[in-house]
Design a protein around this motif. Structure first.
Motif, short mmCIF file in Angstrom:
data_model
loop_
_atom_site.label_atom_id
_atom_site.label_comp_id
_atom_site.label_asym_id
_atom_site.label_seq_id
_atom_site.Cartn_x
_atom_site.Cartn_y
_atom_site.Cartn_z
N TYR A 172 25.05 -36.62 -8.34
CA TYR A 172 26.03 -37.67 -8.09
C TYR A 172 26.25 -37.76 -6.58
O TYR A 172 26.60 -36.78 -5.93
N ASP A 173 26.05 -38.95 -6.05
CA ASP A 173 26.28 -39.16 -4.63
C ASP A 173 27.27 -40.30 -4.46
O ASP A 173 27.89 -40.76 -5.40
N GLY A 174 27.40 -40.78 -3.22
CA GLY A 174 28.39 -41.80 -2.93
C GLY A 174 27.85 -43.21 -2.98
O GLY A 174 28.48 -44.12 -2.45
N SER A 175 26.72 -43.41 -3.65
CA SER A 175 26.11 -44.73 -3.70
C SER A 175 25.90 -45.13 -5.15
O SER A 175 25.03 -44.58 -5.83
N TRP A 176 26.68 -46.06 -5.62
CA TRP A 176 26.58 -46.52 -7.01
C TRP A 176 27.25 -47.88 -7.08
O TRP A 176 28.00 -48.29 -6.18
N GLY A 177 26.99 -48.63 -8.15
CA GLY A 177 27.66 -49.90 -8.39
C GLY A 177 27.58 -50.85 -7.21
O GLY A 177 26.53 -50.98 -6.55
N GLN A 178 28.69 -51.52 -6.91
CA GLN A 178 28.72 -52.48 -5.82
C GLN A 178 28.38 -51.82 -4.49
O GLN A 178 27.74 -52.43 -3.63
N ARG A 179 28.77 -50.57 -4.31
CA ARG A 179 28.49 -49.89 -3.04
C ARG A 179 26.98 -49.73 -2.81
O ARG A 179 26.50 -49.87 -1.70
N LYS A 180 26.26 -49.44 -3.89
CA LYS A 180 24.81 -49.32 -3.76
C LYS A 180 24.18 -50.69 -3.50
O LYS A 180 23.25 -50.82 -2.69
N LEU A 181 24.66 -51.72 -4.19
CA LEU A 181 24.14 -53.06 -3.94
C LEU A 181 24.35 -53.45 -2.49
O LEU A 181 23.44 -53.99 -1.84
N ASP A 182 25.54 -53.17 -1.95
CA ASP A 182 25.82 -53.47 -0.54
C ASP A 182 24.88 -52.71 0.39
O ASP A 182 24.29 -53.28 1.31
N ALA A 183 24.76 -51.41 0.15
CA ALA A 183 23.97 -50.56 1.04
C ALA A 183 22.50 -50.94 1.04
O ALA A 183 21.81 -50.82 2.05
N ASP A 184 22.00 -51.41 -0.12
CA ASP A 184 20.58 -51.75 -0.25
C ASP A 184 20.29 -53.22 0.02
O ASP A 184 19.13 -53.65 -0.02
N GLY A 185 21.34 -54.01 0.23
CA GLY A 185 21.13 -55.43 0.53
C GLY A 185 20.83 -56.29 -0.67
O GLY A 185 20.18 -57.34 -0.53
N HIS A 186 21.28 -55.89 -1.85
CA HIS A 186 21.05 -56.68 -3.06
C HIS A 186 22.32 -57.45 -3.43
O HIS A 186 23.39 -56.85 -3.58
N ALA A 187 22.20 -58.74 -3.60
CA ALA A 187 23.34 -59.53 -4.05
C ALA A 187 23.55 -59.31 -5.54
O ALA A 187 22.60 -59.20 -6.31
N ALA A 188 24.82 -59.21 -5.94
CA ALA A 188 25.14 -59.08 -7.36
C ALA A 188 25.06 -60.43 -8.03
O ALA A 188 25.28 -61.47 -7.41
N ALA A 189 24.77 -60.43 -9.32
CA ALA A 189 24.91 -61.66 -10.10
C ALA A 189 26.37 -62.06 -10.12
O ALA A 189 26.72 -63.23 -9.93
N PHE A 190 27.25 -61.06 -10.33
CA PHE A 190 28.69 -61.24 -10.26
C PHE A 190 29.26 -59.99 -9.60
O PHE A 190 29.16 -58.90 -10.14
N PRO A 191 29.85 -60.14 -8.41
CA PRO A 191 30.28 -58.95 -7.66
C PRO A 191 31.52 -58.30 -8.25
O PRO A 191 32.27 -58.91 -9.04
N PHE A 192 31.76 -57.07 -7.85
CA PHE A 192 32.98 -56.33 -8.22
C PHE A 192 34.19 -57.17 -7.83
O PHE A 192 34.28 -57.70 -6.73
N GLY A 193 35.15 -57.29 -8.77
CA GLY A 193 36.37 -58.04 -8.50
C GLY A 193 36.27 -59.52 -8.78
O GLY A 193 37.26 -60.25 -8.62
N PHE A 194 35.10 -60.01 -9.23
CA PHE A 194 34.89 -61.44 -9.41
C PHE A 194 35.55 -61.96 -10.68
O PHE A 194 35.62 -61.28 -11.70
N GLY A 195 35.99 -63.20 -10.61
CA GLY A 195 36.51 -63.90 -11.77
C GLY A 195 37.02 -65.27 -11.37
O GLY A 195 37.58 -65.42 -10.27
#
Length: 739
Positions: free
Chosen positions: A581-604
């Motif tokens: 387990y490290d500090g890179s997962w979910g939205q944080r990993k998408l941000d760090a790797d430069g991948h846009a989410a289909a729907f970002p954390f907090g979206f609605g």
């Protein structure tokens, strides 16, 4: 107090201020025999009850440490993260759905309702607080937690704990680093100091600081030690560093690996039966392998916590009418409505032109609807594991829509035949497709009724129990449902159904049911309206109808990110026995790797668009979580009332790819044409680092900026410095020469 005090005597003395809880607990302990003293440290029923656990769990509290002659009630356990599992109780939306409300005040109301029903069922100890982070959406028990973010999880977990403890002691689970299901009994988690203390533990500490009575250990290992014997976490962190004064119980049956070592490490109670400790502790105490002081310390923690609870809980005793009361049903409906996340809502052609308005809410003049899909008329309210609640009634999506639209012609199709469903959709003005997951796709790894005998056999096999029945009962062991998800996508038949229905009727709404992220790539571009409705509880169908018809605003926001590709997430191996387990997962990993989410954390989305502006903020170098606050102006230029969640994010913008860290949030409702200025409390922890040697916290280095947003930001344009820039040092005058 008399020389032979009862528990009720001790409670009255504590409540009156005649004794503090420590002295009252010690007075009770002085009256206990060794047998009674050791009896506080495990469940009260014998091992022969093991195969009956699934039935007993839903019929009465599980008791540990009761001493009848002194009136000590013991801890009286009830499970259920979405309600009380005993009897027929209110089934609230699952915790993940409630996380989507981003509303701690509402969650505190849910906690109070669950606490009242827990107490009305004769229990005083509720395992309703699950705050393990969603490290990957394939985790089978994702629905029981509050999503992927530590701040959101901490705020929601603290809220339900406060509400719950007005009537029942909170059991906060699973401590710690439990985020996979199939291998939960075996997996060993490796984690560095940063990830452990700055990611996976802060929300536990927030709930401890809020006064949680108890924690439950996880089944898994951390750094090579099972959690029940993990003194570095149970004693060094939980007790010494955090100052926790409550008690710790084990996860059930297989959560205790060593009777003596677990007690020495800081786990007070083996749950739920008399298994290892009943067999080993008496001899260990007689021979000196177990110090009496260790036993007395554990007993003191248990009794002190229980006395404090009884002395401070609500004085009114709830009766049977509190269970599934009209008030609690109404609350369940409100929570379900506020949890629904509108992911997409676009105009669509009608054949005579293009609508100027999005497809939702449904037009008041609508005359016909087709409601299709295998989950459209199912009582599908969550997994069938230990958190399963059996309400007196459940409203499916189809039933909810029929009740809300009595004058609309509603046709239906099961979805087994995509052609039949498409035909029904072609004859309706709007089609609603209800698809997603159920207890077979995700959940706690559950055994069949016959397999409960297999649990008993496994207990014999692993040394928890021994005897001639072991061979017989092992014969029936087989897994049948639940567990970690094998895919983040919909079933192929659901995708086929969506494609057939949208081809037949472009005015289609897709409603997703499930406990965490569901991939939408490959079919969502053909769908004008898309909503995540979760496992919505007993009133979920009515709540869905409220949102689709516009009686309620869709105010839910995602408590996790939905990626475009599962490969963009952290790896997840449901068969792994070793994980990092490290500090890179979910939205944080998408941000760090430069991948846009289909729907970002907090979206609605909502039915009106709100605007916001960060007015001011204060944020110091405090090493605690209360770092400051932000003032945000929110405007509603639309023609109907709207609700949004203002979210404050920080990031080190000196990085090539800044990684957003949620610091605070606040729901706000603004009338049409109005504006509101709100205060948002900010949590410092995501911007701090912990010194492993001194345990002191200090700001992380970097160029930290703050941004107000309505979901995890895609750009940091307009962000402000998080901390005030220190003034430049004044020029020093030359010192005069001394004579």
């Amino acid at each position: 107090m008399d020389s032979a005090p009862t528990f009720d005597d001790a409670v009255r003395s504590v409540r009156a201020g005649e004794l503090d809880a420590d002295a009252a607990a010690d007075a009770l302990i002085a009256e206990l025999s060794d047998h009674e003293l050791l009896g506080l440290l495990d469940g009260d029923a014998g091992p022969w009850v093991l195969p009956l656990i699934p039935w007993l769990l839903i019929s009465r509290p599980f008791v540990a440490g009761a001493v009848k002659r002194l009136g000590i009630p013991g801890i009286r356990f009830s499970d259920g993260a979405r309600g009380v599992v005993i009897g027929r109780s209110t089934a609230f939306p699952v915790a993940m759905a409630r996380a989507a409300t981003w509303d701690p005040e509402l969650e505190q109301q849910v906690g109070r309702a669950i606490g009242l029903e827990t107490r009305a069922r004769g229990a005083n100890y509720s395992a309703s607080v699950c705050v393990n982070l969603l490290r990957h959406p394939a985790w089978g028990r994702a629905q029981e937690c509050y999503g992927e973010d530590p701040v959101l999880t901490g705020r929601m977990g603290t809220a339900i704990t406060r509400g719950l403890q007005a009537n029942a002691m909170a059991c906060v689970k699973h401590f710690a680093l439990n985020s996979m299901e199939d291998m939960r009994f075996e997996v060993d988690v490796s984690v560095d100091e940063h990830a452990l203390h700055e990611v996976y533990l802060p929300h536990f500490k927030a709930i401890v600081d809020a006064g949680a009575a108890s924690l439950m250990t996880a089944y898994n290992q951390v750094r090579g030690r099972y959690m029940d014997v993990n003194a570095p976490l149970l004693t060094d962190v939980l007790r010494t560093e955090w100052g926790f004064e409550g008690f710790v119980s084990s996860d059930w049956v297989f959560g205790t690996h060593d009777a003596v070592a677990s007690l020495q490490a800081g786990m007070e109670i083996e749950m739920p039966l008399r298994l290892r400790r009943a067999r080993e502790l008496p001899h260990a105490l007689r021979t000196g392998r177990l110090d009496r002081s260790t036993v007395l310390q554990a007993a003191h923690r248990i009794l002190r916590t229980t006395l404090l609870h009884y002395a401070n809980r609500d004085t009114d005793e709830p009766g049977p009418a509190a269970v599934a009361s009209p008030e609690h049903r109404a609350l369940a409906r409100q929570v379900a409505a506020e949890s629904i996340v509108l992911l997409k809502n676009e105009p669509v052609g009608t054949g005579t032109g293009t609508d100027s308005a999005p497809l939702l809410p449904l037009s008041p003049g609508i005359r016909s609807i087709a409601v299709v899909g295998r989950l459209a008329d199912r009582e599908n309210i969550g997994d069938h594991g230990s958190s399963r609640v059996r309400p007196p009634s459940t409203v499916s999506p189809l039933r909810g829509l029929r009740a809300a639209l009595p004058n609309v012609r509603i046709t239906t199709a099961s979805g087994r035949s995509a052609r039949t469903a498409a035909a029904a959709a072609s004859r309706a003005e709007v089609a609603i497709v209800v698809v997603g997951l159920d207890q077979h796709d995700e959940g706690e790894t559950v055994l069949t009724a016959t397999v409960e005998l297999g649990v008993l056999g496994a207990a014999f096999t692993t040394g928890v129990l021994r005897g001639p029945l072991s061979g017989l009962v092992r014969l029936s062991a087989r897994f049948v449902r639940g567990g970690d998800r094998r895919s983040l996508a919909l079933r192929a038949s659901d995708i086929e159904l969506i494609e057939a229905v949208t081809a037949a009727n472009p005015r289609t709404v897709v409603v997703l049911i499930g406990g965490s992220a569901i991939l939408t790539e490959g079919w969502s571009e053909r769908v004008p309206a898309l909503a995540m409705a979760w496992y919505g509880g007993m009133e979920g169908g009515r709540a869905l109808a409220d949102v689709l018809t516009g009686a309620s605003e869709p105010t839910g926001r995602l408590p996790f990110a939905i990626p475009t590709d599962p490969a963009h997430l952290t790896p997840f191996d449901r068969t792994a026995t070793q994980v990092v387990y490290d500090g890179s997962w979910g939205q944080r990993k998408l941000d760090a790797d430069g991948h846009a989410a289909a729907f970002p954390f907090g979206f609605g989305l909502g039915y009106t668009t709100l605007e916001h502006e960060l007015v001011s903020h204060s944020f110091g170098d405090s090493a605690g979580p209360a770092a400051g606050s932000a003032e945000v102006r929110v405007r509603n230029p639309g023609d109907r009332e709207g609700t949004t969640v203002i979210q404050l994010y920080a990031a080190d913008v000196s990085l090539d790819r800044p990684v957003a860290q949620l610091l605070g949030f606040q729901r706000v409702t603004v009338p049409a044409g109005g504006e509101s200025v709100i205060q948002v409390e900010l949590d410092a922890v995501p911007t701090l680092q912990r010194d492993p040697a001194t345990h002191e916290w200090s700001p992380r280095p970097g160029e930290w900026m703050l941004l107000a947003a309505q979901h995890s930001p895609l750009s940091w344009t307009g962000a402000r410095p998080l901390r005030p820039t220190p003034p430049a040092p004044a020029a020093r005058r030359p010192r005069a020469a001394s004579s």
